[in-house]
Scaffold this motif. Structure first.
Motif, PDB file in Angstrom:
ATOM      1  N   LYS A 136      19.098  43.638 -31.178  1.00  0.00           N
ATOM      2  CA  LYS A 136      18.149  44.310 -32.086  1.00  0.00           C
ATOM      3  C   LYS A 136      16.762  43.679 -31.939  1.00  0.00           C
ATOM      4  N   VAL A 137      16.751  42.382 -31.566  1.00  0.00           N
ATOM      5  CA  VAL A 137      15.504  41.688 -31.221  1.00  0.00           C
ATOM      6  C   VAL A 137      15.724  41.019 -29.871  1.00  0.00           C
ATOM      7  N   PHE A 138      14.752  41.173 -28.967  1.00  0.00           N
ATOM      8  CA  PHE A 138      14.810  40.513 -27.663  1.00  0.00           C
ATOM      9  C   PHE A 138      13.601  39.588 -27.578  1.00  0.00           C
ATOM     10  N   HIS A 139      13.871  38.288 -27.466  1.00  0.00           N
ATOM     11  CA  HIS A 139      12.808  37.276 -27.519  1.00  0.00           C
ATOM     12  C   HIS A 139      12.686  36.560 -26.175  1.00  0.00           C
ATOM     13  N   TYR A 140      11.444  36.239 -25.786  1.00  0.00           N
ATOM     14  CA  TYR A 140      11.221  35.600 -24.484  1.00  0.00           C
ATOM     15  C   TYR A 140       9.915  34.804 -24.498  1.00  0.00           C
ATOM     16  N   GLY A 141       9.762  34.002 -23.436  1.00  0.00           N
ATOM     17  CA  GLY A 141       8.535  33.218 -23.256  1.00  0.00           C
ATOM     18  C   GLY A 141       7.833  33.636 -21.988  1.00  0.00           C
ATOM     19  N   SER A 142       7.073  32.706 -21.387  1.00  0.00           N
ATOM     20  CA  SER A 142       6.359  33.050 -20.148  1.00  0.00           C
ATOM     21  C   SER A 142       6.790  32.191 -18.966  1.00  0.00           C
ATOM     22  N   ILE A 143       7.553  31.126 -19.203  1.00  0.00           N
ATOM     23  CA  ILE A 143       7.950  30.250 -18.090  1.00  0.00           C
ATOM     24  C   ILE A 143       8.796  31.034 -17.085  1.00  0.00           C
ATOM     25  N   SER A 144       9.548  32.006 -17.586  1.00  0.00           N
ATOM     26  CA  SER A 144      10.387  32.843 -16.712  1.00  0.00           C
ATOM     27  C   SER A 144       9.563  33.826 -15.874  1.00  0.00           C
ATOM     28  N   LEU A 145       8.237  33.860 -16.071  1.00  0.00           N
ATOM     29  CA  LEU A 145       7.383  34.740 -15.264  1.00  0.00           C
ATOM     30  C   LEU A 145       6.776  34.031 -14.059  1.00  0.00           C
ATOM     31  N   ILE A 146       6.984  32.710 -13.943  1.00  0.00           N
ATOM     32  CA  ILE A 146       6.222  31.931 -12.960  1.00  0.00           C
ATOM     33  C   ILE A 146       6.608  32.279 -11.526  1.00  0.00           C
ATOM     34  N   VAL A 147       7.921  32.377 -11.251  1.00  0.00           N
ATOM     35  CA  VAL A 147       8.348  32.629  -9.865  1.00  0.00           C
ATOM     36  C   VAL A 147       9.445  33.691  -9.808  1.00  0.00           C
ATOM     37  N   GLU A 148       9.540  34.306  -8.611  1.00  0.00           N
ATOM     38  CA  GLU A 148      10.670  35.195  -8.306  1.00  0.00           C
ATOM     39  C   GLU A 148      11.869  34.339  -7.896  1.00  0.00           C
ATOM     40  N   LEU A 155      11.458  40.931 -16.296  1.00  0.00           N
ATOM     41  CA  LEU A 155      10.878  42.270 -16.496  1.00  0.00           C
ATOM     42  C   LEU A 155      11.967  43.320 -16.692  1.00  0.00           C
ATOM     43  N   LYS A 156      13.053  43.181 -15.927  1.00  0.00           N
ATOM     44  CA  LYS A 156      14.178  44.125 -16.041  1.00  0.00           C
ATOM     45  C   LYS A 156      14.848  43.988 -17.417  1.00  0.00           C
ATOM     46  N   ALA A 157      15.083  42.751 -17.853  1.00  0.00           N
ATOM     47  CA  ALA A 157      15.747  42.519 -19.143  1.00  0.00           C
ATOM     48  C   ALA A 157      14.905  43.088 -20.284  1.00  0.00           C
ATOM     49  N   MET A 158      13.598  42.878 -20.192  1.00  0.00           N
ATOM     50  CA  MET A 158      12.677  43.381 -21.216  1.00  0.00           C
ATOM     51  C   MET A 158      12.729  44.914 -21.290  1.00  0.00           C
ATOM     52  N   GLU A 159      12.732  45.527 -20.122  1.00  0.00           N
ATOM     53  CA  GLU A 159      12.748  46.999 -20.040  1.00  0.00           C
ATOM     54  C   GLU A 159      14.056  47.555 -20.620  1.00  0.00           C
ATOM     55  N   ALA A 161      16.126  46.090 -22.767  1.00  0.00           N
ATOM     56  CA  ALA A 161      16.165  45.839 -24.217  1.00  0.00           C
ATOM     57  C   ALA A 161      15.311  46.861 -24.962  1.00  0.00           C
ATOM     58  N   LYS A 162      14.125  47.115 -24.430  1.00  0.00           N
ATOM     59  CA  LYS A 162      13.197  48.059 -25.066  1.00  0.00           C
ATOM     60  C   LYS A 162      13.791  49.467 -25.101  1.00  0.00           C
ATOM     61  N   GLU A 163      14.364  49.883 -23.976  1.00  0.00           N
ATOM     62  CA  GLU A 163      14.966  51.217 -23.901  1.00  0.00           C
ATOM     63  C   GLU A 163      16.107  51.369 -24.900  1.00  0.00           C
ATOM     64  N   ALA A 164      16.797  50.260 -25.187  1.00  0.00           N
ATOM     65  CA  ALA A 164      17.933  50.292 -26.123  1.00  0.00           C
ATOM     66  C   ALA A 164      17.469  50.160 -27.579  1.00  0.00           C
ATOM     67  N   GLY A 165      16.142  50.065 -27.784  1.00  0.00           N
ATOM     68  CA  GLY A 165      15.612  50.062 -29.148  1.00  0.00           C
ATOM     69  C   GLY A 165      15.366  48.695 -29.765  1.00  0.00           C
ATOM     70  N   ALA A 166      15.405  47.639 -28.942  1.00  0.00           N
ATOM     71  CA  ALA A 166      15.161  46.299 -29.486  1.00  0.00           C
ATOM     72  C   ALA A 166      13.680  46.098 -29.804  1.00  0.00           C
ATOM     73  N   LEU A 167      13.425  45.249 -30.800  1.00  0.00           N
ATOM     74  CA  LEU A 167      12.072  44.770 -31.084  1.00  0.00           C
ATOM     75  C   LEU A 167      11.783  43.649 -30.083  1.00  0.00           C
ATOM     76  N   LEU A 168      10.654  43.723 -29.375  1.00  0.00           N
ATOM     77  CA  LEU A 168      10.316  42.699 -28.381  1.00  0.00           C
ATOM     78  C   LEU A 168       9.451  41.614 -29.013  1.00  0.00           C
ATOM     79  N   SER A 169       9.903  40.367 -28.871  1.00  0.00           N
ATOM     80  CA  SER A 169       9.228  39.208 -29.471  1.00  0.00           C
ATOM     81  C   SER A 169       8.830  38.236 -28.369  1.00  0.00           C
ATOM     82  N   TYR A 170       7.565  37.774 -28.391  1.00  0.00           N
ATOM     83  CA  TYR A 170       6.999  36.989 -27.281  1.00  0.00           C
ATOM     84  C   TYR A 170       6.317  35.741 -27.820  1.00  0.00           C
TER      85      TYR A 170
END
Length: 326
Positions: A136-148, A155-159, A161-170
């Motif tokens: 219902k809430v999907f929470h994340y930071g930015s360290i996971s954006l540093i490298v592939e 990005l996939k997890a965020m997408e 979660a959002k499609e499933a109706g979660a509130l995105l928390s950053y």
């Protein structure tokens, strides 16, 4: 503060979990430290445990090394009531480590061992999509954006979660030593800015992202975007400022004897998410939001009174006793 009727909705936290090695003595450099204590951490994992300790339902999604430290961390999540269904283990890379110096004022400096660590190697095809879709809430930071490949997994997890109706928390949780440059850090942190509906930044992160020397309303609102429901600026021992489409204000801090600020922001975020996951209307009701933020400030304050993040995360009864002045 959260209601206890029925099963609580799930808060999924995505990102890194690692081990902080904290000196046995405060106020010395890494080289001068006589010894170190293992302290499990990583902001997204701290948030998940903060949620669980306050009586909420939490899961962690990320990758650990298939080593003793990685299995120890997965065990700590489970002991603290956090679902480990979203954890993968990497046989080729180690669990991340960080050596942390505690200055005499409780603030920290970091030296990281991640070259590469397991968390950086999480691939999109390894994600537990069913778990993420149930958030219902999907929470994340930015360290996971540093490298592939971790960035693509994020990005996939965020997408999903959002499609499933979660509130995105950053919570960007800026750790400059991990980024190739300040410019890259700012660019990547802001690259997903307009997706989140709840964003929490510290005063230092606000100044870094805006290039301003101020933490006033004008500076904060320069980070506002149309998808946002709540922007929070935490001010350490000065409390926090909040901004929504309809109102803004500040909530006073609790004064405590701070020994270690590690995990205070994560505790604050966990408290906030626990109280909005089943009641998003709080975000549009200033009186109730102020109460939730007072609760979150109390959680953050209590967390600074003990060394280490996870051992210091409070239970609801500890928070209530601070709120009631006991």
């Amino acid at each position: 503060m959260a209601t206890s009727t029925g099963e609580k909705s799930l808060i999924v936290s995505f990102g890194e979990m690692l081990i902080d090695f904290v000196p046995t003595v405060s106020g010395v450099s890494l080289a001068e430290a006589p010894g170190f204590i293992k302290a499990p951490g990583g902001a997204p994992a701290n948030v998940a445990i903060a949620v669980s300790r306050l009586g909420g339902r939490a899961a962690f999604v990320g990758k650990l090394g298939d080593d003793e430290f990685g299995h120890m961390l997965a065990g700590i999540l489970k002991q603290n009531g956090v679902s480990a269904e979203g954890i993968n283990f990497d046989t080729g890379a180690r669990t991340a480590l960080a050596f942390v110096t505690l200055r005499s004022d409780g603030e920290r400096e970091f030296m990281f061992y991640r070259n590469p660590s397991a968390d950086m190697l999480l691939r999109p095809d390894e994600l537990n999509l069913d778990l993420i879709k149930s958030a219902k809430v999907f929470h994340y930071g930015s360290i996971s954006l540093i490298v592939e490949p971790c960035r693509s997994a994020h990005l996939k997890a965020m997408e999903v979660a959002k499609e499933a109706g979660a509130l995105l928390s950053y919570d960007p949780n800026l750790r400059l030593p991990l980024w190739p440059s300040e410019e890259e850090a700012k660019k990547q942190i802001l690259s997903i800015w307009d997706k989140a509906e709840v964003i929490k930044v510290s005063d230092e992160e606000l100044m870094f992202l805006t290039g301003s020397d101020n933490v006033d309303d004008e500076t904060a609102l320069s980070l506002w975007h149309d998808n946002l429901k709540l922007l929070l600026v935490t001010l350490g021992e000065k409390g926090c400022n909040y901004y929504t489409k309809s109102f803004r204000g500040s909530v006073d801090p609790f004064h405590v004897n701070a020994v270690d600020t590690t995990g205070a922001g994560d505790s604050y975020v966990g408290a906030l998410l626990c109280n909005i996951v089943d009641d998003r209307a709080v975000l549009e009701d200033e009186a109730r939001l102020r109460e939730v933020l007072r609760f979150a400030n109390a959680c953050g304050a209590i967390t600074t009174t003990k060394k280490g993040a996870i051992p210091a995360l409070p239970t609801e009864s500890e928070v209530q006793s601070l709120l009631n002045g006991n």
